[in-house]
Design a protein around this motif. Structure first.
Motif, PDB file in Angstrom:
ATOM      1  N   ILE A 126       3.530 -23.897  39.450  1.00 42.79           N
ATOM      2  CA  ILE A 126       3.129 -22.714  38.684  1.00 42.79           C
ATOM      3  C   ILE A 126       4.248 -22.264  37.767  1.00 42.79           C
ATOM      4  CG2 ILE A 126       2.474 -20.285  38.858  1.00 42.79           C
ATOM      5  CD1 ILE A 126       1.159 -20.962  41.553  1.00 42.79           C
ATOM      6  N   ALA A 127       5.444 -22.104  38.351  1.00 39.17           N
ATOM      7  CA  ALA A 127       6.588 -21.657  37.550  1.00 39.17           C
ATOM      8  C   ALA A 127       6.849 -22.626  36.413  1.00 39.17           C
ATOM      9  CB  ALA A 127       7.814 -21.528  38.448  1.00 39.17           C
ATOM     10  N   ASP A 128       6.704 -23.899  36.700  1.00 33.13           N
ATOM     11  CA  ASP A 128       6.933 -24.922  35.697  1.00 33.13           C
ATOM     12  C   ASP A 128       5.914 -24.810  34.566  1.00 33.13           C
ATOM     13  OD1 ASP A 128       8.920 -26.900  35.436  1.00 33.13           O
ATOM     14  OD2 ASP A 128       7.364 -28.441  35.507  1.00 33.13           O
ATOM     15  N   ALA A 129       4.653 -24.704  34.948  1.00 34.74           N
ATOM     16  CA  ALA A 129       3.595 -24.627  33.940  1.00 34.74           C
ATOM     17  C   ALA A 129       3.705 -23.362  33.108  1.00 34.74           C
ATOM     18  CB  ALA A 129       2.215 -24.685  34.613  1.00 34.74           C
ATOM     19  N   ALA A 130       4.325 -22.331  33.673  1.00 35.02           N
ATOM     20  CA  ALA A 130       4.478 -21.071  32.954  1.00 35.02           C
ATOM     21  C   ALA A 130       5.741 -21.081  32.091  1.00 35.02           C
ATOM     22  CB  ALA A 130       4.530 -19.909  33.940  1.00 35.02           C
ATOM     23  N   ASP A 131       6.397 -22.228  31.992  1.00 40.16           N
ATOM     24  CA  ASP A 131       7.684 -22.305  31.278  1.00 40.16           C
ATOM     25  C   ASP A 131       8.658 -21.290  31.844  1.00 40.16           C
ATOM     26  OD1 ASP A 131       7.903 -24.351  29.358  1.00 40.16           O
ATOM     27  OD2 ASP A 131       6.333 -23.377  28.190  1.00 40.16           O
ATOM     28  N   SER A 132       8.614 -21.161  33.174  1.00 37.37           N
ATOM     29  CA  SER A 132       9.525 -20.217  33.806  1.00 37.37           C
ATOM     30  C   SER A 132      10.122 -20.915  35.026  1.00 37.37           C
ATOM     31  CB  SER A 132       8.771 -18.949  34.191  1.00 37.37           C
ATOM     32  OG  SER A 132       9.654 -17.999  34.754  1.00 37.37           O
ATOM     33  N   ASN A 133      10.468 -20.166  36.037  1.00 42.32           N
ATOM     34  CA  ASN A 133      11.085 -20.786  37.209  1.00 42.32           C
ATOM     35  C   ASN A 133      10.724 -19.984  38.455  1.00 42.32           C
ATOM     36  OD1 ASN A 133      13.357 -18.709  37.696  1.00 42.32           O
ATOM     37  ND2 ASN A 133      13.363 -19.153  35.513  1.00 42.32           N
ATOM     38  N   LYS A 134      10.978 -20.605  39.576  1.00 44.46           N
ATOM     39  CA  LYS A 134      10.526 -20.021  40.838  1.00 44.46           C
ATOM     40  C   LYS A 134      11.162 -18.663  41.116  1.00 44.46           C
ATOM     41  CE  LYS A 134      11.259 -22.590  44.419  1.00 44.46           C
ATOM     42  NZ  LYS A 134      11.152 -23.536  45.555  1.00 44.46           N
ATOM     43  N   ARG A 192       4.430 -14.142  25.347  1.00 43.18           N
ATOM     44  CA  ARG A 192       4.095 -13.136  26.343  1.00 43.18           C
ATOM     45  C   ARG A 192       5.171 -13.070  27.416  1.00 43.18           C
ATOM     46  NH1 ARG A 192       1.118 -16.294  26.112  1.00 43.18           N
ATOM     47  NH2 ARG A 192       0.226 -16.784  28.135  1.00 43.18           N
ATOM     48  N   SER A 193       5.100 -12.044  28.204  1.00 36.71           N
ATOM     49  CA  SER A 193       6.118 -11.860  29.228  1.00 36.71           C
ATOM     50  C   SER A 193       6.008 -12.953  30.281  1.00 36.71           C
ATOM     51  CB  SER A 193       5.930 -10.496  29.882  1.00 36.71           C
ATOM     52  OG  SER A 193       4.880 -10.542  30.816  1.00 36.71           O
ATOM     53  N   PRO A 194       7.109 -13.282  30.907  1.00 38.75           N
ATOM     54  CA  PRO A 194       7.081 -14.321  31.964  1.00 38.75           C
ATOM     55  C   PRO A 194       6.032 -14.006  33.022  1.00 38.75           C
ATOM     56  CG  PRO A 194       9.325 -13.749  31.439  1.00 38.75           C
ATOM     57  CD  PRO A 194       8.473 -12.802  30.663  1.00 38.75           C
ATOM     58  N   ARG A 195       5.911 -12.738  33.358  1.00 38.46           N
ATOM     59  CA  ARG A 195       4.932 -12.347  34.377  1.00 38.46           C
ATOM     60  C   ARG A 195       3.518 -12.775  33.975  1.00 38.46           C
ATOM     61  NH1 ARG A 195       1.841  -8.454  37.040  1.00 38.46           N
ATOM     62  NH2 ARG A 195       2.705  -7.836  39.056  1.00 38.46           N
ATOM     63  N   ASP A 196       3.148 -12.432  32.739  1.00 36.77           N
ATOM     64  CA  ASP A 196       1.803 -12.787  32.277  1.00 36.77           C
ATOM     65  C   ASP A 196       1.617 -14.295  32.223  1.00 36.77           C
ATOM     66  OD1 ASP A 196       1.220 -10.153  32.102  1.00 36.77           O
ATOM     67  OD2 ASP A 196       1.418  -9.997  29.926  1.00 36.77           O
ATOM     68  N   ARG A 197       2.664 -14.974  31.755  1.00 36.04           N
ATOM     69  CA  ARG A 197       2.563 -16.434  31.683  1.00 36.04           C
ATOM     70  C   ARG A 197       2.370 -17.032  33.068  1.00 36.04           C
ATOM     71  NH1 ARG A 197       7.743 -18.260  29.496  1.00 36.04           N
ATOM     72  NH2 ARG A 197       8.372 -16.064  29.421  1.00 36.04           N
ATOM     73  N   ILE A 198       3.071 -16.462  34.041  1.00 31.89           N
ATOM     74  CA  ILE A 198       2.956 -16.983  35.411  1.00 31.89           C
ATOM     75  C   ILE A 198       1.538 -16.788  35.944  1.00 31.89           C
ATOM     76  CG2 ILE A 198       3.668 -16.532  37.783  1.00 31.89           C
ATOM     77  CD1 ILE A 198       6.514 -16.063  36.666  1.00 31.89           C
ATOM     78  N   VAL A 199       0.999 -15.588  35.717  1.00 36.46           N
ATOM     79  CA  VAL A 199      -0.367 -15.333  36.196  1.00 36.46           C
ATOM     80  C   VAL A 199      -1.350 -16.281  35.526  1.00 36.46           C
ATOM     81  CG1 VAL A 199      -2.236 -13.652  36.241  1.00 36.46           C
ATOM     82  CG2 VAL A 199       0.099 -12.927  36.766  1.00 36.46           C
ATOM     83  N   GLU A 200      -1.199 -16.448  34.221  1.00 35.65           N
ATOM     84  CA  GLU A 200      -2.136 -17.315  33.514  1.00 35.65           C
ATOM     85  C   GLU A 200      -2.012 -18.758  33.995  1.00 35.65           C
ATOM     86  OE1 GLU A 200      -3.041 -18.623  28.899  1.00 35.65           O
ATOM     87  OE2 GLU A 200      -2.754 -16.527  29.468  1.00 35.65           O
ATOM     88  N   ALA A 201      -0.773 -19.211  34.142  1.00 32.48           N
ATOM     89  CA  ALA A 201      -0.550 -20.578  34.611  1.00 32.48           C
ATOM     90  C   ALA A 201      -1.120 -20.759  36.021  1.00 32.48           C
ATOM     91  CB  ALA A 201       0.942 -20.897  34.607  1.00 32.48           C
TER      92      ALA A 201
END
Lengths: 200, 200
Positions: free
Chosen positions: B38-46, B11-20
């Motif tokens: 949050i960013a970490d749990a979403a496999d993304s970054n701040k 899924r898109s980083p945005r969706d992953r961030i919201v879910e995380a």
DNA sequence: CGAAAATGTTACTGGTCGGTAACATCGTCG
DNA sequence: CGACGATGTTACCGACCAGTAACATTTTCG
């Protein structure tokens, strides 16, 4: 007896700190309140705070204990106002809660803390649980004394309605479902008291 | 259609961030969850987080909106499962909530946020209030369709019981008053449906 | 009074937090 | 290919926070 004349802060620093903490926790949340702010609001300072409480968590626990003791006093008032009258105490209890639902100083510290203390091992959670268990026992005992057949069922019904009213007050405001709490709770009491063994 | 094969994060980083964020908010509280986590749990970054949300508060609002949309979908499922059957939908709703009371992923994000968002001006509070108002309208409409005479009264009763069950679950655990939620709510429905205009 | 205990003051530590800047990498599509 | 937009990386900032140390002051009480 010789102490506290008319001094600006007459109670002990410890009590003032606990009271200030409860007030700030209520208004800004537990995590949203810093120990400096607490000490400041208590007309005290951080050092004195840490001389009385080993940590902020320790202070939180004490606040919950105080909230519980306050409720204990309230239950005693109920017994004094309607001695031996389970039904009367039950209805007075509901009425009182309904009256205080909109208060800034509402009695939802336990629920609020239960939500904010996310760590399952936080010592405050045991205080909450113990208080809630005792409250349940008291309500059920009142239902029993009111002559209700299934006292546990009415007790749990009332407890759910009360917690629900407090939660709804937080989410939907005073005009939400909590506006009809007293009406609903009274109906539940009447229904159970009527269908069960007749009181008196 | 050509995207997401079997990639670890489809899924898109945005969706992953919201879910995380929703997950962490649930588990550690809103104030207890940092944006880095949050960013970490979403496999993304701040940085990506702040490219999609202007602030943490903005993200909180989006999380609440998502929670509301999830509930909308749930209401649609109810209508699909019991088309036109108000009473059936009402009972299925109660049953479903009772089943999910003990879930780690319980649907109490709104109540939890209402407690944690202590600032009355927080934009999330309006989302909560709007959602709760819509929920109330829907429940009352269901009661009306179920042939209940005082649909508003049964609706508010059920709403109080549901919020109460969720709150009690937080405070007293699964063995507390929330254990009898389904039984109590069913009884309320039956009582109102029986005493009002007869359904069918 | 005089000593001891309680309380107040200031300054500090190490850590976390929300938020931003500069730069590197990746994916997509012309 | 080549360019551009989206994403990732690192480092940083200022603010805040829980908790402590050292020292000054006040209160209590024998």
């Amino acid at each position: 007896m010789t102490t506290d004349f008319c001094k600006p802060s007459r109670r002990s620093p410890r009590d003032r700190i606990v009271e200030a903490a409860r007030d700030l926790f209520r208004r800004h949340g537990i995590r949203g309140t810093g120990v400096d702010a607490i000490a400041d609001a208590a007309d005290s300072n951080k050092m004195t705070l840490y001389r009385h409480f080993s940590s902020k968590d320790d202070l939180i626990v004490e606040c919950l204990r105080h909230a519980g003791m306050e409720m204990d006093g309230f239950w005693r008032e109920l017994e004094d106002a309607h001695p031996g009258d389970g039904l009367g105490q039950l209805r007075a209890w509901v009425r009182r809660i309904a009256e205080h639902l909109g208060d800034d100083r509402c009695q939802c510290e336990m629920m609020s803390a239960a939500v904010q203390l996310t760590d399952e091992d936080h010592p405050g959670r045991e205080v909450i649980r113990t208080f809630k268990d005792a409250q349940r026992d008291r309500v059920v005992e009142l239902c029993r004394r009111a002559g209700v057949a299934d006292a546990e069922l009415l007790g749990d019904t009332l407890l759910l309605l009360i917690e629900g009213a407090r939660a709804a007050q937080q989410s939907s405001g005073a005009e939400g479902p909590s506006a009809r709490f007293a009406e609903i709770a009274d109906a539940a009491i009447l229904f159970f008291a009527g269908s069960g063994a007749v009181p008196r």
